[in-house]
Every structure is written in structure tokens, then in C-alpha cells.
Design a protein around this motif. Structure first.
Motif, PDB file in Angstrom:
ATOM      1  N   ARG A   1      85.518  64.459  40.589  1.00 14.22           N
ATOM      2  CA  ARG A   1      84.709  63.300  40.185  1.00 14.22           C
ATOM      3  C   ARG A   1      85.446  62.407  39.199  1.00 14.22           C
ATOM      4  O   ARG A   1      85.298  61.194  39.207  1.00 14.22           O
TER       5      ARG A   1
ATOM      6  N   LEU B   1      87.711  53.967  39.837  1.00 16.68           N
ATOM      7  CA  LEU B   1      86.657  52.969  39.641  1.00 16.68           C
ATOM      8  C   LEU B   1      86.906  52.160  38.351  1.00 16.68           C
ATOM      9  O   LEU B   1      86.857  50.924  38.341  1.00 16.68           O
TER      10      LEU B   1
ATOM     11  N   ASN C   1      81.133  52.538  46.717  1.00 15.13           N
ATOM     12  CA  ASN C   1      81.818  53.800  47.045  1.00 15.13           C
ATOM     13  C   ASN C   1      81.767  54.058  48.547  1.00 15.13           C
ATOM     14  O   ASN C   1      82.389  54.991  49.025  1.00 15.13           O
TER      15      ASN C   1
ATOM     16  N   ASP D   1      86.285  54.713  47.645  1.00 15.75           N
ATOM     17  CA  ASP D   1      85.613  55.669  48.540  1.00 15.75           C
ATOM     18  C   ASP D   1      85.682  57.074  47.930  1.00 15.75           C
ATOM     19  O   ASP D   1      86.754  57.667  47.849  1.00 15.75           O
ATOM     20  N   HIS D   2      84.516  57.578  47.514  1.00 14.17           N
ATOM     21  CA  HIS D   2      84.514  58.868  46.795  1.00 14.17           C
ATOM     22  C   HIS D   2      85.021  60.013  47.674  1.00 14.17           C
ATOM     23  O   HIS D   2      85.506  61.012  47.168  1.00 14.17           O
ATOM     24  N   THR D   3      84.913  59.860  48.997  1.00  8.53           N
ATOM     25  CA  THR D   3      85.325  60.978  49.862  1.00  8.53           C
ATOM     26  C   THR D   3      86.844  61.201  49.804  1.00  8.53           C
ATOM     27  O   THR D   3      87.319  62.266  50.167  1.00  8.53           O
TER      28      THR D   3
ATOM     29  N   PHE E   1      87.875  60.085  40.891  1.00  5.97           N
ATOM     30  CA  PHE E   1      87.095  58.986  41.487  1.00  5.97           C
ATOM     31  C   PHE E   1      86.754  57.955  40.410  1.00  5.97           C
ATOM     32  O   PHE E   1      86.955  56.744  40.584  1.00  5.97           O
ATOM     33  N   GLU E   2      86.298  58.445  39.268  1.00  6.91           N
ATOM     34  CA  GLU E   2      85.877  57.526  38.209  1.00  6.91           C
ATOM     35  C   GLU E   2      87.064  56.793  37.589  1.00  6.91           C
ATOM     36  O   GLU E   2      86.931  55.642  37.177  1.00  6.91           O
TER      37      GLU E   2
ATOM     38  N   ARG F   1      76.005  57.845  43.329  1.00  9.07           N
ATOM     39  CA  ARG F   1      76.901  58.876  42.802  1.00  9.07           C
ATOM     40  C   ARG F   1      76.458  59.218  41.393  1.00  9.07           C
ATOM     41  O   ARG F   1      76.134  58.315  40.613  1.00  9.07           O
TER      42      ARG F   1
ATOM     43  N   SER G   1      75.801  51.323  46.870  1.00  9.10           N
ATOM     44  CA  SER G   1      76.183  52.257  47.942  1.00  9.10           C
ATOM     45  C   SER G   1      75.585  51.848  49.274  1.00  9.10           C
ATOM     46  O   SER G   1      75.925  52.422  50.302  1.00  9.10           O
TER      47      SER G   1
END
Ligand code: GRF
Length: 219
Positions: A68, A75, A39, A60-62, A71-72, A94, A11
Motif C-alpha cells: 500500500r 500517488l 486508481n 493503478d493500485h493493482t 501505491f501511496e 482505497r 475510482s
């Protein structure tokens, strides 16, 4: 054995990433760094990874709000694209859900700047100083859903000095981190680490491959 394909998740600064990259440059290292994923689009380490000619990805988690798992999933898709075998979290800020953690059971490592199970969480150096501990250090462990827990693979320890500040202590512990993380990855990639009753047993390697003790008068 073919080299294991490793993704490093970052990060920020990426100094542990750099240490892993440096180790992986040597021909006898059992793992290659196949991907650096962040991220945070502006992570400093990402620029360094690009300069080193490595494959990089940003998730980018935002963009995923509170979701979540979405996001994963994004990823995980990047990891699958690169056929990753082992994940190294290196300053990846994260919290991961059981959805991802269970997929990487026994194959996801994290480095934490304290001698776990002491000082989980943030601000470990300031907390160690406030607690007055005389020995402090860093830990590489397998990731389980509970934060900063999971079987310990390697630890490095040093003596706390009376005149240490959080910054001076952080700098000396970071130097230890850069030594124990490549050592732990080597052991995992060589399949020398077995988890028995929640604890790591290291096969066929000297203790000094996973325990680093800086002599008190050198610390
Ligand atoms: C390190 O202290 C690591 O132990 C912690 O986050 C920090 C990351 O530093 N998890 P860097 O990005 O590897 O320089």
C-alpha cells in the motif's frame, strides 16, 4: 488569496467530481481543480475529466500488489507534480495508510453517504433502511487514518420515506452530496474551518453553508 489547487481522487462514476468541477467553474470559487486522479484506469469519471480538459493521472493500485505504501508514494508523486494544496476523495475506494493521511492532515476531505458517525462503511442506504432511521443523509469530513471518521465539516439530511428502497434513497442522498461537497470545499479553501478538540469550527459563515436540511415534506 490565490485559488487553492485541488486534486479529486476517484475510482468510479465521478458524479461528485462533476459537482466539484461545476462549482469550481465559477469565478468566485476559491479553488481550482488541478488534477483528477484515479486508481482504476477504466473509471468513468476519468473520461469525463479528460473531456472537460482537465489534467488526469492513473495510479493503478493493482500494479503494487499488497504494498500500500508503494501505491501511496506513486500517488503522492503525482500530487506533488501538480503542486496540490487540497485533496478531495470522491468515491475513491482505497483505504489509505497513515503514511499518506499524515501528509495531508487537515487538507484531505472525503464524502460519505450517511450521517456519520452512523453507518460507516459500505451499503449505507440499505443499512439505514434496515435500521428504520427516519433521517438519513451525507457527510463531508476530514480524513484521519480511521475509516469514515475524522472531524465533520458539512452534513446534509433528509427524511426517509416509508416507500424508499436503497436505490431511491441513494438517488436523493446523492443530490445532497452534490450540494454539500462544493460547499465544504469552499469553506476549507477559504480557511474558515478550524479543528478544535477533534471538531470543526466554522468561522465567519452562516450555519446554512455547512448544514443542509431538506424539509420533511419536500424530501
Ligand atoms: C458517493 O455516494 C460517495 O458518497 C461515496 O461514493 C459515492 C461516489 O459516487 N463515497 P460518485 O463516483 O461521486 O458518483
Amino acid at each position: 488569496m490565490a485559488k487553492r489547487r485541488v486534486a479529486i481522487l476517484i475510482s468510479g462514476r465521478g458524479s461528485n467530481m462533476a459537482a466539484l468541477l461545476a462549482a469550481a467553474r465559477s469565478e468566485d470559487f476559491p479553488a481550482e481543480i488541478a488534477l483528477v486522479l484515479s486508481n482504476r484506469p477504466a473509471a468513468k469519471g476519468l473520461a469525463a475529466a479528460r473531456e472537460a480538459g482537465l489534467a488526469t493521472a492513473i495510479v493503478d493500485h493493482t500494479r503494487f500488489g499488497q504494498d500500500r505504501e508503494a501505491f501511496e508514494r506513486a500517488l503522492q508523486a503525482e500530487l506533488e507534480k501538480q503542486q496540490i494544496d487540497i485533496l478531495c476523495l470522491a468515491g475513491f475506494m482505497r483505504l489509505l495508510t497513515p503514511w499518506l493521511v499524515s501528509r495531508w492532515h487537515g487538507r484531505m476531505l472525503n464524502i460519505h453517504p450517511a450521517l456519520l458517525p452512523a453507518f460507516k462503511g459500505l451499503d449505507t442506504h440499505a443499512r439505514a433502511l434496515a435500521a428504520g432511521v427516519k433521517i438519513h443523509g451525507a457527510t463531508v469530513h476530514f480524513v484521519i487514518p480511521e475509516m469514515d471518521s475524522g472531524p465533520v465539516i458539512a452534513q446534509g439530511a433528509l427524511a426517509v420515506r416509508d416507500d424508499d428502497t436503497p436505490d431511491t434513497l441513494a438517488a436523493r442522498v446523492l443530490a445532497l452530496e452534490h450540494r454539500i461537497y462544493p460547499a465544504a470545499l469552499r469553506l476549507v479553501a477559504e480557511e474558515r474551518v478550524r479543528v478544535v478538540d477533534g471538531r470543526c469550527v466554522i468561522d465567519g459563515a452562516p450555519v446554512s453553508d455547512h448544514v443542509l436540511l431538506v424539509p420533511a415534506d419536500e424530501a
